[in-house]
Each structure stands twice: as structure tokens, then as C-alpha cells.
Motif scaffolding. Structure first.
Motif, mmCIF file in Angstrom:
data_model
loop_
_atom_site.group_PDB
_atom_site.id
_atom_site.type_symbol
_atom_site.label_atom_id
_atom_site.label_comp_id
_atom_site.label_asym_id
_atom_site.label_seq_id
_atom_site.Cartn_x
_atom_site.Cartn_y
_atom_site.Cartn_z
ATOM 1 N N MET A 1 -1.469 23.250 -18.244
ATOM 2 C CA MET A 1 -0.296 24.106 -18.705
ATOM 3 C C MET A 1 0.521 25.847 -18.226
ATOM 4 N N HIS A 2 0.986 26.041 -16.980
ATOM 5 C CA HIS A 2 1.287 27.066 -16.470
ATOM 6 C C HIS A 2 2.141 27.799 -16.618
ATOM 7 N N ARG A 3 1.841 29.180 -17.449
ATOM 8 C CA ARG A 3 3.471 30.512 -17.542
ATOM 9 C C ARG A 3 3.587 31.208 -16.792
ATOM 10 N N ASP A 4 4.761 32.333 -16.125
ATOM 11 C CA ASP A 4 4.297 33.325 -15.377
ATOM 12 C C ASP A 4 5.341 34.374 -15.271
ATOM 13 N N SER A 5 5.059 35.401 -15.167
ATOM 14 C CA SER A 5 6.008 36.790 -14.903
ATOM 15 C C SER A 5 7.448 36.407 -14.483
ATOM 16 N N VAL A 6 7.197 35.360 -13.760
ATOM 17 C CA VAL A 6 8.285 35.449 -12.682
ATOM 18 C C VAL A 6 9.582 34.529 -13.792
ATOM 19 N N GLY A 7 9.127 33.778 -14.719
ATOM 20 C CA GLY A 7 9.926 32.790 -15.168
ATOM 21 C C GLY A 7 9.436 31.030 -15.559
ATOM 22 N N SER A 8 8.200 31.418 -14.040
ATOM 23 C CA SER A 8 7.843 29.444 -13.628
ATOM 24 C C SER A 8 7.544 29.326 -15.283
ATOM 25 N N GLU A 9 7.642 27.630 -16.191
ATOM 26 C CA GLU A 9 6.626 27.127 -16.696
ATOM 27 C C GLU A 9 6.420 25.627 -15.851
ATOM 28 N N GLN A 10 4.990 25.927 -15.527
ATOM 29 C CA GLN A 10 4.920 24.443 -15.175
ATOM 30 C C GLN A 10 3.197 23.470 -15.498
ATOM 31 N N PRO A 11 3.295 22.428 -16.598
ATOM 32 C CA PRO A 11 1.977 21.737 -15.967
ATOM 33 C C PRO A 11 1.693 21.410 -14.605
ATOM 34 N N ILE A 12 0.320 21.726 -14.282
ATOM 35 C CA ILE A 12 -0.099 20.263 -13.399
ATOM 36 C C ILE A 12 -1.265 20.108 -13.624
ATOM 37 N N ARG A 13 -0.877 18.114 -12.428
ATOM 38 C CA ARG A 13 -1.919 17.371 -13.276
ATOM 39 C C ARG A 13 -2.551 17.754 -11.207
ATOM 40 N N PRO A 14 -3.352 15.710 -11.695
ATOM 41 C CA PRO A 14 -4.673 16.116 -9.913
ATOM 42 C C PRO A 14 -3.937 15.957 -9.329
ATOM 43 N N GLY A 15 -3.785 16.152 -7.816
ATOM 44 C CA GLY A 15 -3.621 16.096 -6.866
ATOM 45 C C GLY A 15 -2.696 16.684 -6.364
ATOM 46 N N GLU A 16 -1.277 17.862 -7.729
ATOM 47 C CA GLU A 16 -0.296 18.918 -7.307
ATOM 48 C C GLU A 16 -1.116 20.277 -7.082
ATOM 49 N N VAL A 17 -0.303 20.982 -6.072
ATOM 50 C CA VAL A 17 -0.851 22.613 -6.194
ATOM 51 C C VAL A 17 0.102 23.902 -7.120
ATOM 52 N N ASN A 18 -0.380 24.734 -7.781
ATOM 53 C CA ASN A 18 0.196 25.352 -8.126
ATOM 54 C C ASN A 18 -0.370 26.648 -7.493
ATOM 55 N N TRP A 19 1.227 27.621 -6.722
ATOM 56 C CA TRP A 19 0.551 28.169 -5.692
ATOM 57 C C TRP A 19 1.257 29.531 -6.290
ATOM 58 N N MET A 20 0.343 31.092 -6.792
ATOM 59 C CA MET A 20 0.928 31.872 -7.192
ATOM 60 C C MET A 20 1.312 32.793 -6.276
ATOM 61 N N THR A 21 1.457 33.599 -5.560
ATOM 62 C CA THR A 21 1.301 34.546 -5.049
ATOM 63 C C THR A 21 1.665 36.250 -6.166
ATOM 64 N N ALA A 22 0.851 36.904 -6.502
ATOM 65 C CA ALA A 22 0.935 38.116 -7.191
ATOM 66 C C ALA A 22 1.982 39.295 -6.540
ATOM 67 N N GLY A 23 1.069 39.285 -4.707
ATOM 68 C CA GLY A 23 1.734 40.340 -4.484
ATOM 69 C C GLY A 23 1.114 42.002 -4.849
ATOM 70 N N ARG A 24 3.043 42.683 -5.796
ATOM 71 C CA ARG A 24 2.256 44.050 -6.632
ATOM 72 C C ARG A 24 1.945 43.892 -7.485
ATOM 73 N N GLY A 25 2.726 42.698 -8.403
ATOM 74 C CA GLY A 25 1.807 42.693 -9.667
ATOM 75 C C GLY A 25 2.144 40.958 -10.003
ATOM 76 N N ILE A 26 1.697 39.839 -10.930
ATOM 77 C CA ILE A 26 2.049 39.263 -11.917
ATOM 78 C C ILE A 26 1.662 39.513 -12.984
ATOM 79 N N THR A 27 1.343 38.249 -14.065
ATOM 80 C CA THR A 27 1.050 38.115 -15.032
ATOM 81 C C THR A 27 1.439 36.590 -15.321
ATOM 82 N N HIS A 28 0.288 35.547 -15.871
ATOM 83 C CA HIS A 28 0.469 34.101 -16.209
ATOM 84 C C HIS A 28 -0.987 33.896 -17.294
ATOM 85 N N SER A 29 -0.602 33.032 -17.804
ATOM 86 C CA SER A 29 -1.305 32.309 -19.085
ATOM 87 C C SER A 29 -1.547 30.779 -18.038
#
Length: 298
Positions: A74-102
């Protein structure tokens, strides 16, 4: 032709192990790919403690891609995303000037799970290092795939083999997941300057040279390589791309400028980076600076 073979170095993250391939002492990057971890394989029993989760932490100057062979995160980040990732899928996060996630193993905590996957960081071109942070998710059915002559492939990101993935990349690259049947062969295209072939499961040969399980082969420039699985089925990840220039990497930060990393460290230490909207009650503290080796002349 293989130029170098890099073994995965096992690291305990507190509850499961990863095999770290990049950066390596003799190979810092493959194109823009600056970090490559093979997570697991690890079996999680129901009731997995929360201490195994990856608590909120920051990034700058890169994009991350999480790709699973098995399990769920389960992915959660500072731009408001909450998204589980499962096999074959893509979670693509661009940090750029700064992001946080768990990254939380909530399915494993509820019912048990088997984690097996890859986490990769890609350095952004200098012009994009301070871009706005963002996150996108793509289901497996949205990614280009092929199945021919005993080889099943999925293009995770970039362009290759006449295919183009929908993932918004920032520099020329290709990232492929390949499943080879015993005896199958695949021609590694030569269209990118730098290429790495990581064997996630099984044993393969490239141009007749063996590459064992959990090793990455770096290929020379300018000519295709013939990948084969002569002894049994194999799972292979292909990384390819054009260089983006040298980068500094420290903890979770990547930049072309050392002073930018120091600024990011100061921002995290002072609490100036926003925590994930849906996961803000804890975080990973900044590790202490490494102690320099003693001066033999002192």
C-alpha cells in the motif's frame, strides 16, 4: 557482449531482506537507473508487525517505480495518493523538488503474503530535478505486452521493440519484464547506450556467457545480445537508457548538486517536508552523517 556482472548484495531492512544491485562500486548507474533493489522473496505470516512497514520518508530529484512479481504493498504520499500495487502493475512516483511516501504491508498483516518485487529509482535530467512532485498508477492491462516463441514480456516504462508504455518518463529509456520458458531465446535490443539484464529467478546465458540468479549483467554498447534460458524457465528484468550525467546519492536523495542534497537533509531534519496526507503520524528520522575514515597522516 557482457562487460561486467554485478551480484545483488543482501541487506536486512528489519523484517525482510533486499538484494541491492545499484549503485555498485564499479557501476553507479545504467542510463538513468541509479538504484535497483530486489525485495524478498519473503513470506509474511498474518499479524505481521507494523515495524516491518516502510514509514514515511522523503525523496528529491528522482522517479521511483515499484513493480511486483508477487505480493501487495500500500502506497501513500504527500500529493494525496493512496494506491495498492499488485503484480504486473506500476506505481510511478516523481519526487522532483520533494515528495514523501510510505509503503505498508497491510495485506500481509491481515492474511499473510509472499513479497517478491523490484524497486527502482531513476535520476531525473537536470532540467527536471525541481519539477513538481506527482504520482501515477497503471494496471497491468494498460501496459504493452507480447507473447511469442516462449517469451512473455511486459514493457513497464519507456519505449522498446516498437512498443511504448503510457508511463510519463523524463528521459529515453526502456524497462521490461521478461518471462522465458526453458530453451527460449530473446534478442536484447541495442537502441540504448547502456543496458542491464537482471536475473530475478533462474539462470540465463547472454551470448553464451552464464549469468546466475540475482545477478545483473551490463552489456557493451552498440550491438544486440542474445539472452537464453537453456536450463529452465527464468524471470528477467531489462533496464536500458541514455545517460543523464553523474549524480550524487545520499540516503533517499538524488541530485546533480551536492548542496541540494544538503538542503534536503536540512529540510527533513527541520520538519519542512510535508508528510503523506493519509499517513502522517510517524516518519523515518534522517540517519546520522557517515563518519569519515581516519586521516592516516594525523
Amino acid at each position: 557482449m557482457i562487460e561486467r556482472v554485478i551480484p545483488a548484495r543482501r541487506k536486512d531492512l528489519g523484517g525482510f531482506e533486499v538484494g541491492r544491485v545499484l549503485p555498485a562500486p564499479l557501476a553507479r548507474m545504467v542510463g538513468p537507473f541509479i538504484f535497483f533493489d530486489h525485495m524478498g522473496p519473503a513470506d509474511f505470516a498474518p499479524g505481521l508487525p507494523r515495524s516491518v512497514d516502510v514509514r514515511p520518508h522523503p525523496h528529491i530529484g528522482l522517479s521511483t517505480v515499484t513493480y511486483l512479481l508477487s505480493g501487495e504493498i500500500m502506497h501513500r504520499d504527500s500529493v494525496g495518493s493512496e494506491q495498492p500495487i499488485r503484480p504486473g502493475e506500476v506505481n510511478w512516483m516523481t519526487a522532483g523538488r520533494g515528495i514523501t511516501h510510505s509503503e505498508r504491508f497491510e495485506k500481509g498483516r491481515r492474511e499473510g503474503d509472499r513479497l517478491d518485487g523490484l524497486q527502482t529509482w531513476l535520476a531525473l535530467p537536470e532540467a527536471d530535478e525541481e519539477t513538481d512532485p506527482g504520482f501515477v498508477h497503471f494496471d497491468a492491462a494498460e501496459l504493452p505486452a507480447f507473447d511469442e516463441a516462449g517469451v512473455r514480456g511486459r514493457l513497464i516504462a519507456g519505449r522498446a521493440l516498437g512498443l511504448a508504455a503510457p508511463v510519463p518518463v523524463h528521459s529515453p529509456l526502456a524497462y521490461l519484464h521478461l518471462e522465458l520458458d526453458a530453451g527460449a531465446r530473446f534478442t536484447v535490443p541495442a537502441e540504448y547506450a547502456e543496458r542491464g539484464v537482471y536475473v530475478a529467478r533462474g539462470d540465463v546465458e547472454i551470448d553464451g556467457q552464464p549469468v546466475p540468479d540475482t545477478h545483473m549483467a551490463l552489456l557493451g554498447r552498440g550491438r544486440p545480445g542474445v539472452l537464453a534460458a537453456p536450463r529452465g524457465p527464468a524471470t528477467v528484468m531489462l533496464l536500458a537508457g541514455e545517460p543523464v550525467g553523474p549524480r550524487f546519492i545520499e540516503w533517499n536523495f538524488v541530485s546533480s548538486r551536492k548542496e541540494r542534497i544538503e538542503q534536503a537533509k536540512a529540510d527533513w531534519r527541520a520538519g519542512r517536508m510535508k508528510l503523506p496526507d493519509l499517513d502522517h503520524d510517524e516518519f523515518i528520522p534522517l540517519p546520522p552523517d557517515p563518519v569519515p575514515p581516519p586521516n592516516p597522516m594525523s
